[in-house]
Scaffold this active site. Structure first.
Site, short mmCIF file in Angstrom:
data_model
loop_
_atom_site.label_atom_id
_atom_site.label_comp_id
_atom_site.label_asym_id
_atom_site.label_seq_id
_atom_site.Cartn_x
_atom_site.Cartn_y
_atom_site.Cartn_z
N SER A 1 -9.01 1.77 2.62
CA SER A 1 -8.10 2.59 1.96
C SER A 1 -7.38 2.28 0.89
O SER A 1 -6.49 2.61 0.40
CB SER A 1 -7.47 3.57 3.23
OG SER A 1 -6.63 2.94 3.98
N SER B 1 -10.66 -0.24 6.26
CA SER B 1 -9.54 0.19 5.45
C SER B 1 -8.97 -1.22 4.96
O SER B 1 -8.26 -1.22 3.93
CB SER B 1 -8.83 1.15 5.72
OG SER B 1 -9.18 2.59 5.67
N LYS C 1 0.80 -1.38 -0.31
CA LYS C 1 -0.15 -0.10 0.51
C LYS C 1 0.47 1.13 0.11
O LYS C 1 1.24 1.34 1.09
CB LYS C 1 -0.83 0.15 1.35
CG LYS C 1 -1.54 1.52 1.44
CD LYS C 1 -2.23 0.87 2.78
CE LYS C 1 -3.60 1.89 3.34
NZ LYS C 1 -4.68 1.63 4.19
#
Length: 528
Positions: A206, A230, A131
């Site tokens: 996210s 997330s 990420k």
């Protein structure tokens, strides 16, 4: 306090009316806008891409396949699918190929040092996705904040260091929502990430780029972080496995933004993957010396556990009603457990769950950490969200509407101070209730989200639906998102598997059993 109660009552009334009257209309509009050009990723044909990281590691070490061959397969897949889904925002393909060749040279030589032994480097040569919010040396680290464009990490986050020592090779970084605080992964720096099952739909946030590229076959394992769902929402929307670790076990450092003060209690770093068998070994590596807290080596007798199920939040007016297909999928999982282990799954109604949003918000906004408006200013100043809203209306803001909205909401925190105290007390009471219910051998099944993957921008009509995942951040409990097949629209379904603190081994074991019995991840390229 009276003003806050009146405001909350009015908001609930508006949202209820909106849901009854306008949602069908807006759903039809989104359908017209986005479905016209909807696509799905092409089918996966290379068998290397259809194996778990655990299996790939075994094959590489046993010289059944070269590390460079594995890396090239994943790079080729990224090049095929990323123009469709926009999940990968930067890559280190050349460096990864060189590192894979170095692994092959080591293994072909046969005389490995302890550093590269199977015990020390169990996943030698396995590709890793990261990420973009996590520091990976030499790679972008902006979390979609436009003013951080060109900011490169100069070191690795702790979990990246641990996974590198275990032999993995990072090769891509993936998209997020702006500042990792929204459940659609879109920002002004990298654009919007699209669902591999239907590009008209969101991937979640996210950690949306991670969920997307793993589901699409461009990666097999990835690193996510979760402050309100997330990891679990992207894993749910993209039909893969994701795990929110027990509070305080896996290091959270090396992220931007990095929560401060008590915000850190809400954050959990954890694994995301296509195959359930990768969850436990990945978590073992990421947790380092803290892994012993999670009892990951303890054998689990699934037939001896207590099981509970709850199909919705009990009646919150701030979240959507749970889609009937998601309830049916959860019931199917309940039936499988009951028949496979000859036991009864008890249906429960935990009435405090309907205050999930309020409890999460109370903990978030009373934490004393860095304000969101400071993060919007890249820690170099405080952004005023009200002028930003005006600029957004004429297309001049550097920030997304969800980020601006969160900044505006933050300005009214003081009005809810006394209300927050009430819900913090409610949270403590719920912690006690769940501890007594689950004990050391209990599992709760609960929806990952009330809706199937929405259309792009549609989350702004349902901003509070993250409460289904956010509750467990407030509670600090371990949760595994488990895929449960596809809906009639071909969209992923799933549910959360929750257990008590430091009993992550229980939810991971059940996730693996349900993968075996109900199918797990579904190849999006093979949908009719």
């Amino acid at each position: 306090m009276k003003i806050a109660r009146i405001f909350r009552a009015i908001l609930r009334l508006i949202l209820t009316l909106f849901g009854l009257i306008l949602n069908p209309l807006t759903g039809f509009i989104f359908h017209l806008v986005y479905d016209k050009n909807a696509r799905k990723v092409p089918p996966i044909q290379n068998e290397i891409l259809l194996q778990s990281a655990t299996r790939l590691a075994q094959r590489i070490r046993q010289r059944e396949v070269k590390a460079v061959t594995v890396m090239e397969a994943f790079i080729d897949r990224v090049k095929t699918v990323n123009p469709i889904v926009n999940a990968v925002v930067a890559n280190r393909f050349d460096e990864a190929i060189k590192e894979a060749r170095a692994v092959d040279s080591l293994l072909d030589g046969g005389d490995l040092s302890e550093e590269y032994s199977e015990n020390k480097a169990p996943w030698l040569g396995v590709p890793l996705s990261v990420k973009e919010a996590f520091a990976l040396s030499g790679m972008p680290n902006s979390s979609g904040l436009l003013v951080r464009q060109g900011t490169l990490a100069t070191s690795d986050a702790s979990v990246v260091v641990s996974l590198k020592k275990a032999g993995v090779i990072p090769f891509i970084v993936t998209n997020t929502s702006e500042l990792c605080m929204w459940y659609e992964s879109a920002n002004h720096l990298y654009g919007r990430t699209k669902n591999p099952y239907d590009t008209a739909r969101i991937v979640g946030g996210s950690s949306g780029g991670e969920g997307c590229i793993i589901a699409a076959g461009g990666a097999v394992i990835g690193i996510g972080s979760d402050i309100g769902g997330s990891i679990r929402m992207p894993a749910f929307f993209c039909g893969i496995f994701g795990h929110r670790t027990s509070k305080g076990v896996v290091p959270n450092d090396g992220q931007f933004p990095s929560p401060t003060a008590n915000d850190m209690d809400l954050l959990s770093t954890g694994p995301m993957c296509r195959y359930a068998e990768d969850l436990k070994p990945m978590l073992q590596i990421m947790a380092g010396n803290n892994a012993r807290m999670l009892k990951l080596d303890q054998k689990v007798d699934l037939g001896s556990l207590k099981y509970y199920t709850m199909e919705d939040d009990g009646g919150s007016l701030l979240a959507s009603n749970v889609d009937p297909q998601l309830k049916e999928a959860q019931i199917k999982a309940v039936i499988y457990i009951e028949q496979n282990f000859n036991l009864t799954v008890k249906k429960v109604k935990l009435h405090r769950f309907k205050y999930s949003l309020e409890m999460w918000s109370a903990l978030m906004y009373s934490s004393g950490g860095t304000s969101f408006c400071e993060y919007m200013g890249n820690m170099e100043g405080v952004v005023n969200p009200f002028p930003e809203l005006l600029k957004w209306l004429v297309g001049r803001s550097k920030h997304t509407l969800p980020a601006i909205g969160l900044g505006i909401g933050e300005k009214f925190d003081a009005l809810l101070a006394s209300t927050n105290e009430k819900f913090l007390k409610c949270l403590e009471e719920l912690k006690t209730e769940l501890k007594e219910l689950l004990g050391e051998d209990g599992i709760l099944l609960y929806p990952s989200h009330p809706l199937l993957a929405p259309y792009h921008n549609e989350p702004m009509l349902h901003p509070f639906n993250f409460s289904y995942t956010g509750l467990f951040n407030a509670l600090g409990l371990p949760v595994t998102q488990c895929p449960l097949g596809l809906s009639s629209e071909g969209l992923p379904m799933g549910m959360q598997i929750i257990c008590s603190m430091f009993n992550d081994h229980l939810s991971l074991a059940l996730a693996r059993e349900l993968e075996h019995g109900l199918g797990g991840w579904t190849n999006p390229g093979h949908i009719a």
